[in-house]
Write a protein that holds these residues in place. Structure first.
Motif, PDB file in Angstrom:
ATOM      1  N   TYR A 131       0.827  -1.203   0.000  1.00 51.39           N
ATOM      2  CA  TYR A 131       0.000   0.000   0.000  1.00 51.39           C
ATOM      3  C   TYR A 131       0.858   1.248   0.000  1.00 51.39           C
ATOM      4  N   GLY A 132       0.680   2.102  -0.995  1.00 45.79           N
ATOM      5  CA  GLY A 132       1.480   3.303  -1.129  1.00 45.79           C
ATOM      6  C   GLY A 132       0.774   4.544  -0.632  1.00 45.79           C
ATOM      7  N   GLN A 133       1.187   5.693  -1.119  1.00 42.75           N
ATOM      8  CA  GLN A 133       0.705   6.974  -0.623  1.00 42.75           C
ATOM      9  C   GLN A 133      -0.305   7.655  -1.550  1.00 42.75           C
ATOM     10  N   VAL A 134      -0.525   7.119  -2.737  1.00 44.42           N
ATOM     11  CA  VAL A 134      -1.432   7.742  -3.694  1.00 44.42           C
ATOM     12  C   VAL A 134      -2.726   6.945  -3.762  1.00 44.42           C
ATOM     13  N   PRO A 135      -3.854   7.463  -3.280  1.00 43.95           N
ATOM     14  CA  PRO A 135      -5.114   6.741  -3.386  1.00 43.95           C
ATOM     15  C   PRO A 135      -5.554   6.633  -4.839  1.00 43.95           C
ATOM     16  N   TYR A 136      -5.915   5.435  -5.266  1.00 45.72           N
ATOM     17  CA  TYR A 136      -6.217   5.224  -6.677  1.00 45.72           C
ATOM     18  C   TYR A 136      -7.443   6.002  -7.142  1.00 45.72           C
ATOM     19  N   ASP A 137      -8.336   6.335  -6.222  1.00 44.74           N
ATOM     20  CA  ASP A 137      -9.559   7.044  -6.592  1.00 44.74           C
ATOM     21  C   ASP A 137      -9.442   8.556  -6.380  1.00 44.74           C
ATOM     22  N   LEU A 138      -8.206   9.062  -6.354  1.00 42.50           N
ATOM     23  CA  LEU A 138      -7.972  10.493  -6.230  1.00 42.50           C
ATOM     24  C   LEU A 138      -8.650  11.246  -7.360  1.00 42.50           C
ATOM     25  N   GLY A 139      -9.354  12.342  -7.041  1.00 47.69           N
ATOM     26  CA  GLY A 139      -9.931  13.203  -8.070  1.00 47.69           C
ATOM     27  C   GLY A 139     -11.330  12.804  -8.498  1.00 47.69           C
ATOM     28  N   GLU A 140     -11.901  13.643  -9.366  1.00 47.91           N
ATOM     29  CA  GLU A 140     -13.229  13.405  -9.936  1.00 47.91           C
ATOM     30  C   GLU A 140     -13.076  12.908 -11.366  1.00 47.91           C
ATOM     31  N   ARG A 141     -13.893  11.915 -11.752  1.00 47.01           N
ATOM     32  CA  ARG A 141     -13.787  11.309 -13.068  1.00 47.01           C
ATOM     33  C   ARG A 141     -15.071  11.469 -13.881  1.00 47.01           C
ATOM     34  N   ILE A 142     -14.886  11.646 -15.177  1.00 43.75           N
ATOM     35  CA  ILE A 142     -15.997  11.594 -16.121  1.00 43.75           C
ATOM     36  C   ILE A 142     -15.582  10.659 -17.243  1.00 43.75           C
ATOM     37  N   GLY A 143     -16.334   9.593 -17.436  1.00 45.78           N
ATOM     38  CA  GLY A 143     -16.017   8.624 -18.471  1.00 45.78           C
ATOM     39  C   GLY A 143     -16.973   8.732 -19.647  1.00 45.78           C
ATOM     40  N   THR A 144     -16.453   8.606 -20.849  1.00 46.29           N
ATOM     41  CA  THR A 144     -17.273   8.634 -22.060  1.00 46.29           C
ATOM     42  C   THR A 144     -16.764   7.572 -23.032  1.00 46.29           C
ATOM     43  N   LEU A 191      -3.302   4.315 -14.230  1.00 50.92           N
ATOM     44  CA  LEU A 191      -4.136   4.908 -13.192  1.00 50.92           C
ATOM     45  C   LEU A 191      -4.180   6.421 -13.362  1.00 50.92           C
ATOM     46  N   PRO A 192      -5.365   6.996 -13.584  1.00 52.66           N
ATOM     47  CA  PRO A 192      -5.468   8.456 -13.708  1.00 52.66           C
ATOM     48  C   PRO A 192      -4.912   9.183 -12.499  1.00 52.66           C
ATOM     49  N   ALA A 193      -5.075   8.597 -11.320  1.00 54.56           N
ATOM     50  CA  ALA A 193      -4.597   9.252 -10.097  1.00 54.56           C
ATOM     51  C   ALA A 193      -3.097   9.489 -10.135  1.00 54.56           C
ATOM     52  N   LEU A 194      -2.344   8.573 -10.755  1.00 47.53           N
ATOM     53  CA  LEU A 194      -0.896   8.747 -10.814  1.00 47.53           C
ATOM     54  C   LEU A 194      -0.518   9.870 -11.770  1.00 47.53           C
ATOM     55  N   LEU A 195      -1.322  10.102 -12.797  1.00 42.21           N
ATOM     56  CA  LEU A 195      -1.063  11.230 -13.697  1.00 42.21           C
ATOM     57  C   LEU A 195      -1.247  12.545 -12.944  1.00 42.21           C
ATOM     58  N   ILE A 196      -2.315  12.622 -12.153  1.00 44.93           N
ATOM     59  CA  ILE A 196      -2.562  13.825 -11.360  1.00 44.93           C
ATOM     60  C   ILE A 196      -1.463  14.015 -10.327  1.00 44.93           C
ATOM     61  N   ALA A 197      -1.104  12.943  -9.647  1.00 48.39           N
ATOM     62  CA  ALA A 197      -0.058  13.038  -8.626  1.00 48.39           C
ATOM     63  C   ALA A 197       1.267  13.467  -9.241  1.00 48.39           C
TER      64      ALA A 197
END
Length: 208
Positions: A131-144, A191-197
Motif C-alpha cells: 500500500y502506497g501513498q497515492v489513493p487510486y480514486d484520487l480526483g473526480e472522473r468523467i467517463g465517455t 491509473l489516472p490518479a498517478l497522472l494527477i499526482a
C-alpha cells in the motif's frame, strides 16, 4: 510492471487533506446510450481498483489477524470474495484485462523484491508493503465512450483534482476489445490518479 513507483510522491501527498456511444448505423436511444456508458463506467471502476493493488495505490480486503512471514516479508490473507488463490486472482484479472497486462501484473514485486501476491498454505496472501501513498480514486472522473466500432471500443476518462488554489486535470484513453466470450477487456491501462499526482509533484518542484 516489475515495481511500483509511488514513493516519490509521498512528500506532496502527505500535505493533502485526507458519451455518447457510436453505432453501426442503427438508431440508438438516449437511454440506451446512457445505460451503456454507466456499464463501462462500472467496468472501469472495477478494473481500476484491481490494477491499483499492483501499483501500490490500494490493496484488496485482507485479514489483519491472518498473517504470515516469509523471508522477512509479511503477508496478510486476502479476504476478497472469490479470491482463494493465485489461480483465482489471475482468472479475475483476465475478466478485465488483456493477457499481456495480466502477465505483467502477476509478476509484480514490492520494494524488497518479494512477490506482491502469493499462495501460502492453500490461501491467497498479499504483501503488507503493497500500500502506497497515492489513493487510486484520487480526483473526480468523467467517463465517455469516445468510439465503438464492431468489437473495438475507446473509452475516455477525464480526471480533475482541486488542491487548495491549484487545479489539476488529465485524460486517459483506454482501448477495449470484445472477446469471443462476450467480455470487453482493456488492452492498455494506467491509473489516472498517478497522472494527477505526477502533475502535483512537478508543480511542487517548479515552485521550490
Amino acid at each position: 510492471m516489475k515495481r511500483f513507483l509511488c514513493i516519490f510522491l509521498c512528500a506532496i501527498l502527505t500535505l493533502m487533506p485526507l458519451c455518447s456511444c457510436g453505432d453501426d448505423g442503427d438508431a440508438v436511444s438516449e437511454s440506451d446510450a446512457v445505460s451503456e456508458v454507466k456499464w463501462i463506467d462500472r467496468q472501469f471502476a472495477e478494473a481500476e481498483r484491481m490494477y491499483a493493488w499492483f501499483a501500490g495505490c490500494g490493496k484488496p480486503a485482507c485479514s489483519a489477524a491472518d498473517a504470515a512471514e516469509i523471508d522477512g516479508t509479511v503477508y496478510h490473507r486476502v479476504a476478497e470474495t472469490g479470491l482463494s488463490d493465485m489461480a483465482a486472482l489471475r482468472a479475475r484479472l483476465e475478466e478485465k484485462f488483456a493477457v499481456e497486462i495480466v502477465d505483467a501484473l502477476m509478476e509484480t514485486v514490492v520494494y524488497s523484491g518479494a512477490p506482491m501476491f502469493r499462495d501460502i498454505d492453500g490461501g491467497l496472501y498479499c504483501c503488507s508493503e503493497s500500500y502506497g501513498q497515492v489513493p487510486y480514486d484520487l480526483g473526480e472522473r468523467i467517463g465517455t465512450i469516445d468510439s465503438q466500432v464492431g468489437t473495438e471500443m475507446v473509452y475516455r476518462v477525464d480526471i480533475t483534482y482541486d488542491y487548495y488554489a491549484s487545479s489539476f486535470a488529465a485524460s486517459c484513453d483506454y482501448q477495449l476489445l470484445l472477446g469471443e466470450d462476450g467480455k470487453w477487456r482493456f488492452q492498455n491501462f494506467e491509473l489516472p490518479a498517478l497522472l494527477i499526482a505526477g502533475q502535483m509533484f512537478t508543480d511542487v518542484q517548479e515552485t521550490q
